[in-house]
Motif scaffolding. Structure first.
Motif, mmCIF file in Angstrom:
data_model
loop_
_atom_site.group_PDB
_atom_site.id
_atom_site.type_symbol
_atom_site.label_atom_id
_atom_site.label_comp_id
_atom_site.label_asym_id
_atom_site.label_seq_id
_atom_site.Cartn_x
_atom_site.Cartn_y
_atom_site.Cartn_z
ATOM 1 N N ALA A 49 4.980 -39.367 59.346
ATOM 2 C CA ALA A 49 5.791 -40.573 59.147
ATOM 3 C C ALA A 49 5.828 -41.393 60.430
ATOM 4 O O ALA A 49 6.205 -40.871 61.499
ATOM 5 C CB ALA A 49 7.201 -40.173 58.737
ATOM 6 N N GLY A 50 5.441 -42.653 60.326
ATOM 7 C CA GLY A 50 5.442 -43.537 61.499
ATOM 8 C C GLY A 50 4.540 -43.013 62.610
ATOM 9 O O GLY A 50 4.741 -43.352 63.773
ATOM 10 N N ASN A 51 3.604 -42.140 62.269
ATOM 11 C CA ASN A 51 2.722 -41.478 63.256
ATOM 12 C C ASN A 51 3.545 -40.754 64.330
ATOM 13 O O ASN A 51 3.181 -40.716 65.504
ATOM 14 C CB ASN A 51 1.762 -42.485 63.895
ATOM 15 C CG ASN A 51 0.505 -41.827 64.474
ATOM 16 O OD1 ASN A 51 0.189 -40.677 64.129
ATOM 17 N ND2 ASN A 51 -0.183 -42.517 65.344
ATOM 18 N N SER A 52 4.659 -40.177 63.892
ATOM 19 C CA SER A 52 5.581 -39.540 64.842
ATOM 20 C C SER A 52 5.052 -38.211 65.392
ATOM 21 O O SER A 52 5.513 -37.748 66.430
ATOM 22 C CB SER A 52 6.935 -39.314 64.166
ATOM 23 O OG SER A 52 6.748 -38.557 62.987
ATOM 24 N N GLN A 53 4.125 -37.566 64.662
ATOM 25 C CA GLN A 53 3.483 -36.318 65.123
ATOM 26 C C GLN A 53 4.526 -35.310 65.633
ATOM 27 O O GLN A 53 4.497 -34.912 66.811
ATOM 28 C CB GLN A 53 2.450 -36.647 66.213
ATOM 29 C CG GLN A 53 1.419 -37.664 65.720
ATOM 30 C CD GLN A 53 0.640 -38.338 66.821
ATOM 31 O OE1 GLN A 53 -0.115 -37.690 67.543
ATOM 32 N NE2 GLN A 53 0.817 -39.654 66.973
ATOM 33 N N PRO A 54 5.450 -34.891 64.766
ATOM 34 C CA PRO A 54 6.568 -34.058 65.211
ATOM 35 C C PRO A 54 6.234 -32.582 65.430
ATOM 36 O O PRO A 54 7.106 -31.793 65.749
ATOM 37 C CB PRO A 54 7.564 -34.198 64.049
ATOM 38 C CG PRO A 54 6.691 -34.368 62.849
ATOM 39 C CD PRO A 54 5.508 -35.178 63.321
ATOM 40 N N TRP A 55 4.975 -32.164 65.250
ATOM 41 C CA TRP A 55 4.597 -30.767 65.391
ATOM 42 C C TRP A 55 4.448 -30.383 66.855
ATOM 43 O O TRP A 55 4.080 -31.182 67.707
ATOM 44 C CB TRP A 55 3.284 -30.495 64.641
ATOM 45 C CG TRP A 55 2.228 -31.528 64.886
ATOM 46 C CD1 TRP A 55 1.404 -31.624 65.977
ATOM 47 C CD2 TRP A 55 1.906 -32.643 64.041
ATOM 48 N NE1 TRP A 55 0.580 -32.723 65.849
ATOM 49 C CE2 TRP A 55 0.852 -33.356 64.683
ATOM 50 C CE3 TRP A 55 2.380 -33.088 62.804
ATOM 51 C CZ2 TRP A 55 0.293 -34.506 64.122
ATOM 52 C CZ3 TRP A 55 1.819 -34.231 62.258
ATOM 53 C CH2 TRP A 55 0.781 -34.925 62.909
ATOM 54 N N LEU A 92 6.375 -25.323 65.577
ATOM 55 C CA LEU A 92 7.696 -25.957 65.722
ATOM 56 C C LEU A 92 7.615 -27.397 65.260
ATOM 57 O O LEU A 92 6.532 -27.989 65.239
ATOM 58 C CB LEU A 92 8.110 -25.936 67.190
ATOM 59 C CG LEU A 92 8.111 -24.561 67.844
ATOM 60 C CD1 LEU A 92 7.266 -24.584 69.099
ATOM 61 C CD2 LEU A 92 9.507 -24.113 68.160
ATOM 62 N N SER A 93 8.772 -27.940 64.924
ATOM 63 C CA SER A 93 8.788 -29.371 64.604
ATOM 64 C C SER A 93 10.000 -30.020 65.254
ATOM 65 O O SER A 93 11.023 -29.365 65.496
ATOM 66 C CB SER A 93 8.812 -29.585 63.088
ATOM 67 O OG SER A 93 10.055 -29.207 62.569
ATOM 68 N N ALA A 143 12.880 -16.639 69.101
ATOM 69 C CA ALA A 143 11.738 -17.494 69.478
ATOM 70 C C ALA A 143 12.229 -18.714 70.259
ATOM 71 O O ALA A 143 11.622 -19.098 71.274
ATOM 72 C CB ALA A 143 10.962 -17.919 68.234
ATOM 73 N N MET A 144 13.326 -19.315 69.806
ATOM 74 C CA MET A 144 13.877 -20.489 70.513
ATOM 75 C C MET A 144 14.170 -20.121 71.965
ATOM 76 O O MET A 144 13.803 -20.850 72.900
ATOM 77 C CB MET A 144 15.172 -20.977 69.846
ATOM 78 C CG MET A 144 15.024 -21.608 68.475
ATOM 79 S SD MET A 144 14.202 -23.208 68.423
ATOM 80 C CE MET A 144 15.443 -24.293 69.101
ATOM 81 N N THR A 145 14.825 -18.964 72.155
ATOM 82 C CA THR A 145 15.226 -18.542 73.501
ATOM 83 C C THR A 145 14.015 -18.117 74.328
ATOM 84 O O THR A 145 13.786 -18.629 75.431
ATOM 85 C CB THR A 145 16.212 -17.352 73.401
ATOM 86 O OG1 THR A 145 17.272 -17.737 72.534
ATOM 87 C CG2 THR A 145 16.746 -16.942 74.753
ATOM 88 N N VAL A 155 12.019 -23.938 64.819
ATOM 89 C CA VAL A 155 10.905 -23.019 64.579
ATOM 90 C C VAL A 155 10.617 -23.043 63.082
ATOM 91 O O VAL A 155 11.478 -22.680 62.280
ATOM 92 C CB VAL A 155 11.256 -21.584 65.030
ATOM 93 C CG1 VAL A 155 10.181 -20.596 64.596
ATOM 94 C CG2 VAL A 155 11.464 -21.535 66.545
ATOM 95 N N GLU A 156 9.441 -23.492 62.709
ATOM 96 C CA GLU A 156 9.079 -23.537 61.290
ATOM 97 C C GLU A 156 8.470 -22.221 60.827
ATOM 98 O O GLU A 156 8.792 -21.727 59.752
ATOM 99 C CB GLU A 156 8.069 -24.668 61.016
ATOM 100 C CG GLU A 156 8.598 -26.064 61.305
ATOM 101 C CD GLU A 156 9.694 -26.504 60.342
ATOM 102 O OE1 GLU A 156 9.911 -25.836 59.319
ATOM 103 O OE2 GLU A 156 10.360 -27.513 60.629
ATOM 104 N N ALA A 157 7.580 -21.690 61.620
ATOM 105 C CA ALA A 157 6.843 -20.478 61.220
ATOM 106 C C ALA A 157 6.047 -19.974 62.406
ATOM 107 O O ALA A 157 6.068 -20.587 63.487
ATOM 108 C CB ALA A 157 5.891 -20.814 60.071
ATOM 109 N N ALA A 158 5.377 -18.857 62.190
ATOM 110 C CA ALA A 158 4.415 -18.364 63.176
ATOM 111 C C ALA A 158 3.069 -18.282 62.475
ATOM 112 O O ALA A 158 2.998 -18.437 61.247
ATOM 113 C CB ALA A 158 4.837 -16.992 63.680
ATOM 114 N N MET A 159 2.018 -18.064 63.226
ATOM 115 C CA MET A 159 0.727 -17.813 62.574
ATOM 116 C C MET A 159 -0.128 -16.884 63.405
ATOM 117 O O MET A 159 -0.011 -16.835 64.645
ATOM 118 C CB MET A 159 -0.016 -19.109 62.274
ATOM 119 C CG MET A 159 -0.396 -19.903 63.478
ATOM 120 S SD MET A 159 -1.341 -21.343 62.954
ATOM 121 C CE MET A 159 -0.870 -22.484 64.225
ATOM 122 N N ALA A 160 -0.933 -16.133 62.677
ATOM 123 C CA ALA A 160 -1.904 -15.235 63.293
ATOM 124 C C ALA A 160 -3.276 -15.815 63.006
ATOM 125 O O ALA A 160 -3.560 -16.204 61.873
ATOM 126 C CB ALA A 160 -1.786 -13.845 62.683
#
Ligand SMILES: Cc1cc2nc3c(=O)[nH]c(=O)nc-3n(C[C@H](O)[C@H](O)[C@H](O)COP(=O)(O)O)c2cc1C
Length: 197
Positions: A49-55, A92-93, A143-145, A155-160
């Protein structure tokens, strides 16, 4: 259309969409940094949205402190197999941004946009000969800490990420589940004009 995973598409999509799945058996081999960056480059080109690139992504290569830090935020169930990933990452977002008046305002589409970025990354992983397996099973507060995430991010998720290994390398219960899954037909989630109950 059927591909080597045994999945069958009802409509003519590129086989890349069937080839992407979420294995747990990984070889643990090192992933070249440049190859890893290719995956994040794909994420970079996702729309938002709006090219906000929140990732945002925090990563660690296997065998490093960064990997261990992320690994320790994962649920026990995910720790049983992610130790063999080449790279672990946390997705994260940005949930809030400063407005022109300096006020923190919610960014309503942060999760939608970041999900698109993750999807791009997962597809690029297949094109690069790798698999990316998303995980919701993560201790978000830890994860935040531990990763030093500031306010205004979630924190949205993790990935392997890694190259797939033989399913026999997994503990028996996981080995039995190591099969690409199917999907509901399009007709179950698509309706014309009105929401179909
Ligand atoms: C947001 C999200 C969270 C997930 N959480 C986990 C998880 O904690 N552990 C796990 O092993 N798989 C997890 N998965 C993988 C899903 O179970 C998998 O994507 C789904 O069953 C569809 O299968 P496929 O990816 O192989 O096509 C997650 C996937 C997503 C997108």
């Amino acid at each position: 259309m059927t591909d080597e995973t045994g999945r069958r598409a009802d409509h003519a999509v590129d086989r890349l969409f069937l080839d992407r799945w979420s294995p747990r058996a990984f070889t643990g081999e090192p992933m070249p940094q440049e190859t890893m960056l290719t995956l994040f480059e794909a994420a970079r080109w996702a729309p938002s949205a709006g090219n906000s690139q929140p990732w945002r992504f925090v990563y660690g290569h296997r065998g490093t402190e960064a990997f261990q830090r992320i690994y320790e935020t994962l649920d026990e169930g995910n720790r049983r197999w992610t130790h063999m990933a080449s790279v672990l990452a946390v997705v994260l977002s940005q949930t809030h941004r400063k407005s022109a008046s300096g006020e923190m305002r919610p960014t309503h589409t942060h999760a939608f946009d970041t999900g698109a970025a993750w999807g791009y990354l997962a597809l690029q992983a297949r094109l690069s000969g790798y698999y990316a397996h998303a995980m919701g099973g993560i201790d978000r507060d830890k994860a935040m800490t531990d990763l030093g995430v500031p306010d205004g991010f979630r924190v949205e998720a993790a990935m392997a990420i890694g190259r797939m290994a033989a399913r026999e390398t997994l503990p028996e219960d996981l080995m039995k589940r190591e099969v690409p899954s199917d999907r509901k037909p399009v007709s179950e989630f698509l309706s014309e004009g009105r929401f179909a109950r």
